[in-house]
Design a protein around this motif. Sequence first.
Motif, PDB file in Angstrom:
ATOM      1  N   GLN A 106      65.837  54.152  17.017  1.00  0.00           N
ATOM      2  CA  GLN A 106      66.320  53.272  17.970  1.00  0.00           C
ATOM      3  C   GLN A 106      65.398  53.191  19.301  1.00  0.00           C
ATOM      4  O   GLN A 106      65.125  52.106  20.063  1.00  0.00           O
ATOM      5  CB  GLN A 106      67.570  53.749  18.359  1.00  0.00           C
ATOM      6  N   SER A 129      73.054  50.026  20.999  1.00  0.00           N
ATOM      7  CA  SER A 129      72.871  51.388  20.389  1.00  0.00           C
ATOM      8  C   SER A 129      74.355  52.182  20.677  1.00  0.00           C
ATOM      9  O   SER A 129      74.977  52.914  19.785  1.00  0.00           O
ATOM     10  CB  SER A 129      71.875  52.207  21.173  1.00  0.00           C
ATOM     11  N   TYR A 176      73.237  46.223  14.710  1.00  0.00           N
ATOM     12  CA  TYR A 176      73.851  47.563  14.804  1.00  0.00           C
ATOM     13  C   TYR A 176      75.073  47.533  14.112  1.00  0.00           C
ATOM     14  O   TYR A 176      75.346  48.785  13.880  1.00  0.00           O
ATOM     15  CB  TYR A 176      73.766  47.680  16.131  1.00  0.00           C
TER      16      TYR A 176
END
Length: 411
Positions: A38, A60, A114
């Motif tokens: 990430q 995230s 995500y």
Amino acid sequence: MIAATEVDESSLRYRGWRVVLACFLMAFFMFGFGLYGQGVYLAELQRAHGWPGSLVSSASTFSFLLSAVLVIFTDDLLVRIGLRALILCGLAALGASTALLGLMQLPWQLYLAYALMSVGWTGMGSVVIATVLNAWFERRRGLALSLAFNGATCGGIILVPVLLALSTSIGFRSAMLAATIVMVALVLPVVVVFTGWPAAASLHAAGPVSSGGNAARHSRRALLAVASFWTMVLPIAIALLAQMGFIIHQVTFLEPLIGRASAGLAITIMAAMAVIGRLTLGLFVDRLDPRLACAASMMSQAAALLVLLHSQSPIVLLLCCAVYGFSIGNMITFPPLIIQREIGSAAFAAAMGLGTSISGIVSAFGPGIVGLVRSASGDYTMAFAMCVALDVIAAGIVLWRPGKRAEVAAS
């Protein structure tokens, strides 16, 4: 009597070790792409699209929190679609996520990518890995878990530098697509050929999978009333909060003291020691009390942080990072060992899913809390002292044994 006791678990011919290989590859790519990678996405997406760091960071956070919610239902998914299908769904979701990260053009696609990554965590993350290995091993369970979860650390050590190198040479888009193809080519055949429950599928951790979905849900509700569950989950969550806080802020803390290059070396040493720590623990943990070993690991991290705060010697600081790293990976190895001993096989998947969800949500706030304390106090002394205190508290809680083994009924 469980399936694993009918064979020699030490023999390389035992099929369980091929399952360990499959789990190693799953952890390698899941943690490599889903956790350690990430930082790469943050830098490359900002460079490619000019998106603010807050946008990528919030995606995230969204992914981690969604993963923590979805993982609660792992046991239900094992019941409804089966182990191999769940892993393949996770692989497909992770592959779609990484490909989309390379191809995306609009911000909403970032959140879709995500979200797909969160589905990948459900099918290929630590809960599934621990559950399937719990079904295959009894006497060598700790070693099997340690070897498989070393894939997570190796994913950070190997996959991230490869992504960075490929992004520099062929571009981020091509790098992500190439890495996705390699992942599918390696993981797909291994999962199809090697993964599955032992022949006696009604025994050991496969027990709840052979029962009905209502049974699995009943197990999850019943866990909330089991004291041994909370004295395992809470300390792990607290320790991981402190651990995540230190790891994310490590470079910022060390760079003014020893320089950027040495700070990077500290991360490499810490990651390497995490591999060594898992392997070392795996050789002995099946003969140890997992609660005592867990408390010792937490106290070693507290001691390393305490020395780190009182030294400016580059050698001492690097040694502290090495000691700290020795126990990093073991924080996800201890919970399945404690669950199997104290809660039992019937509710293993439910306990792993619920425990991983709780610890995931709590630890997600670690970097933010450390950052807030650092901003309020002006330096990292109070922030890392807080992490030391949290580790000591966690070690004390995990040593509390509420009572005898509590089997949580799945029916």
